[in-house]
Motif scaffolding. Structure first.
Motif, PDB file in Angstrom:
ATOM      1  N   ASP A   1      -2.033  -5.568  19.156  1.00  0.00           N
ATOM      2  CA  ASP A   1      -1.716  -4.346  18.423  1.00  0.00           C
ATOM      3  C   ASP A   1      -0.275  -4.425  17.890  1.00  0.00           C
ATOM      4  O   ASP A   1       0.635  -3.788  18.436  1.00  0.00           O
TER       5      ASP A   1
ATOM      6  N   GLY B   1       1.279  -1.027  17.073  1.00  0.00           N
ATOM      7  CA  GLY B   1       1.597  -0.288  18.296  1.00  0.00           C
ATOM      8  C   GLY B   1       2.859  -0.818  18.948  1.00  0.00           C
ATOM      9  O   GLY B   1       3.702  -0.052  19.420  1.00  0.00           O
TER      10      GLY B   1
ATOM     11  N   ASP C   1       6.198   1.229  19.516  1.00  0.00           N
ATOM     12  CA  ASP C   1       6.795   1.404  20.839  1.00  0.00           C
ATOM     13  C   ASP C   1       8.267   0.998  20.820  1.00  0.00           C
ATOM     14  O   ASP C   1       9.101   1.615  21.480  1.00  0.00           O
TER      15      ASP C   1
ATOM     16  N   HIS D   1       2.617   4.557  14.490  1.00  0.00           N
ATOM     17  CA  HIS D   1       1.579   4.190  15.461  1.00  0.00           C
ATOM     18  C   HIS D   1       2.241   3.812  16.777  1.00  0.00           C
ATOM     19  O   HIS D   1       3.275   3.170  16.785  1.00  0.00           O
ATOM     20  N   ARG D   2       1.655   4.236  17.875  1.00  0.00           N
ATOM     21  CA  ARG D   2       2.091   3.823  19.221  1.00  0.00           C
ATOM     22  C   ARG D   2       0.904   3.168  19.904  1.00  0.00           C
ATOM     23  O   ARG D   2      -0.242   3.464  19.602  1.00  0.00           O
ATOM     24  N   SER D   3       1.192   2.288  20.823  1.00  0.00           N
ATOM     25  CA  SER D   3       0.104   1.648  21.562  1.00  0.00           C
ATOM     26  C   SER D   3      -0.368   2.586  22.674  1.00  0.00           C
ATOM     27  O   SER D   3       0.383   3.422  23.161  1.00  0.00           O
ATOM     28  N   ASP D   4      -1.615   2.436  23.048  1.00  0.00           N
ATOM     29  CA  ASP D   4      -2.179   3.241  24.127  1.00  0.00           C
ATOM     30  C   ASP D   4      -3.213   2.386  24.857  1.00  0.00           C
ATOM     31  O   ASP D   4      -4.260   2.102  24.274  1.00  0.00           O
ATOM     32  N   PRO D   5      -2.898   1.923  26.040  1.00  0.00           N
ATOM     33  CA  PRO D   5      -1.688   2.195  26.823  1.00  0.00           C
ATOM     34  C   PRO D   5      -0.492   1.429  26.263  1.00  0.00           C
ATOM     35  O   PRO D   5      -0.653   0.538  25.432  1.00  0.00           O
ATOM     36  N   ALA D   6       0.686   1.798  26.754  1.00  0.00           N
ATOM     37  CA  ALA D   6       1.918   1.165  26.276  1.00  0.00           C
ATOM     38  C   ALA D   6       1.874  -0.336  26.498  1.00  0.00           C
ATOM     39  O   ALA D   6       1.399  -0.813  27.526  1.00  0.00           O
TER      40      ALA D   6
END
Length: 155
Positions: free
Chosen positions: A51, A54, A58, A81-86
């Motif tokens: 990602d 992401g 982050d 955009h952020r990653s999920d999970p980090a």
């Protein structure tokens, strides 16, 4: 373009702002929104993860968190955009040491008070996105040590 692996707390005001702008540019490159910098070596580590957007988001969030802690207002809506999970990317200790020496040289000229504040730290904390592992300067790093200096990963 310098996307620091170091924790943003070590950056002076100018460095924090520049890192924010340059990482926003990296985000645009990874989104395909610009034709410039598409082959920039610093982006290799982000492209190598599942990602990339992401991961860069982050990274931007970590910079924005530091800005907030200092009372600055960086526009978090620019983080797309952020990653999920980090995500947690690895950074080699040699790379971190290289960047640390590079930053301290910059600070000694631009912000001597900041350089003095951080003097005596051998290996700084990494940006929250990164987990430090043993290893040399990254293969994507193109800025060599100044003439007459050795590679910090070799010492």
């Amino acid at each position: 373009m310098r996307i620091w692996s170091l924790h943003p707390r070590y950056l002076d005001r100018q460095g924090l702002t520049a890192c924010w702008r340059e990482t926003l540019l990296a985000q645009a490159v990874l989104e395909g929104a610009t034709r410039g910098y598409t082959r920039h070596p610093q982006l290799e580590r982000f492209r190598a993860v599942p990602d990339p957007l992401g991961a860069i988001g982050d990274h931007l969030a970590g910079i924005a968190d530091e800005a907030t802690a200092r009372g600055y207002r960086f526009d978090r809506s620019k983080v797309h955009h952020r990653s999920d999970p980090a995500l947690h990317l690895e950074v080699a200790s040699g790379q971190l040491a290289f960047e640390w020496e590079h930053l301290l040289r910059k600070l000694s000229i631009r912000s001597p008070e900041s350089a003095a504040q951080w003097a005596g730290i051998d290996l700084p904390d990494a940006h929250p996105l990164f987990a430090v592992v043993d290893g040399p300067v990254a293969s994507w790093e193109r800025a060599g040590p100044p003439a007459g200096e050795s590679d910090p990963s070799q010492s």
